[in-house]
Design a protein around this motif. Sequence first.
Motif, short mmCIF file in Angstrom:
data_model
loop_
_atom_site.label_atom_id
_atom_site.label_comp_id
_atom_site.label_asym_id
_atom_site.label_seq_id
_atom_site.Cartn_x
_atom_site.Cartn_y
_atom_site.Cartn_z
N HIS A 43 0.90 -1.13 -0.06
CA HIS A 43 0.02 -0.02 0.10
C HIS A 43 0.83 1.16 0.00
CE1 HIS A 43 -2.87 3.00 1.04
NE2 HIS A 43 -2.11 3.10 2.15
N TYR A 44 1.65 1.34 1.02
CA TYR A 44 2.58 2.57 1.15
C TYR A 44 3.59 2.57 -0.06
CZ TYR A 44 0.92 3.21 5.59
OH TYR A 44 0.03 3.63 6.76
N THR B 244 2.98 1.84 -3.16
CA THR B 244 2.06 2.16 -4.40
C THR B 244 1.78 3.65 -4.09
OG1 THR B 244 1.07 -0.10 -4.52
CG2 THR B 244 -0.13 1.61 -5.62
N VAL B 245 1.54 3.96 -2.92
CA VAL B 245 1.01 5.48 -2.83
C VAL B 245 2.60 6.35 -3.14
CG1 VAL B 245 0.66 7.18 -1.05
CG2 VAL B 245 -0.72 5.05 -1.02
N ASN C 28 3.20 5.85 -7.37
CA ASN C 28 2.21 6.24 -8.24
C ASN C 28 1.98 7.74 -8.09
OD1 ASN C 28 1.83 3.77 -8.94
ND2 ASN C 28 -0.40 3.52 -7.96
N ASN D 198 -7.53 1.42 -0.07
CA ASN D 198 -6.30 1.12 -0.02
C ASN D 198 -5.57 0.23 -1.13
OD1 ASN D 198 -6.43 -2.04 0.47
ND2 ASN D 198 -7.88 -1.06 1.78
#
Length: 262
Positions: A36-37, A39-40, A43, A204
């Motif tokens: 999740h982190y 990808t944040v 992206n 998420n």
Amino acid sequence: MAVQGVEQTILRDPALFYWILFPISIVMILTGILRHYATVLMNSPPKPPSTLKEARERLGLFRGVNLRTNASAVLTPESFEVRKNYLIAAYQSGAFLKDPENRGQPPANPMTDPQGMEAMMGMMKGNMMMMIPQTLIMSWINAFFSGFVILKLPFPLTIRFKSMLQSGVMTRDLDVRWVSSLSWYFLNLFGLQSVFGFILGSDNAANQMAAQMAGMNPVAANPFQPGQDPDKLYKSEAENLEVMEHYCILDGIEERLLHNLE
């Protein structure tokens, strides 16, 4: 061969529950949080339209989608027909296109378009963030935990679940309720959605299914992906509107209410 109706018992080391089941579950949760982190951080947010014509081209398609989705709740038949006829005529004539003179021409090559290249790189990053952790975890499980039966489900199941729950150790006589270590990985892969939603929130990037379905959402920041022809999307939406008939959720509400009160 196991006799039907007889409880099947396997002598199983209790330490397997702590040294296999817990590590796999914890690693899957930590991997989802890291995904999740990562990808944040990797992206980039979608770029807003640079011109008024480009913004109109994007929002023009949303108008048809919103009309098909919400017309039954807020519009009368007369209002619906007016909006429907207007959008169909505009889609077919190309009134919402930012470059109407380019109608009928093939779309630009995304490899030569900077925005197209950026979008393709974003898709590649998302695929890497899903594929690399899965490959590493499956290799880790196959190397250290392959062939172990770690738990037994407390409820009965049909034989169709055998291939899903006993990957790597599936035998003819083993009760279907026994779960192997590799199958526990797959159960966690698709069953930790609520855990990730509780830890990271509903929006998420750790959710495997949500990440795969994100690119299929028609209501996105930019509905025209690289290599797509906006004119064809408009014509397709015009066909959807042509076959749509108006209905209201309040039609027959009196009869339904009286029927429920009887």
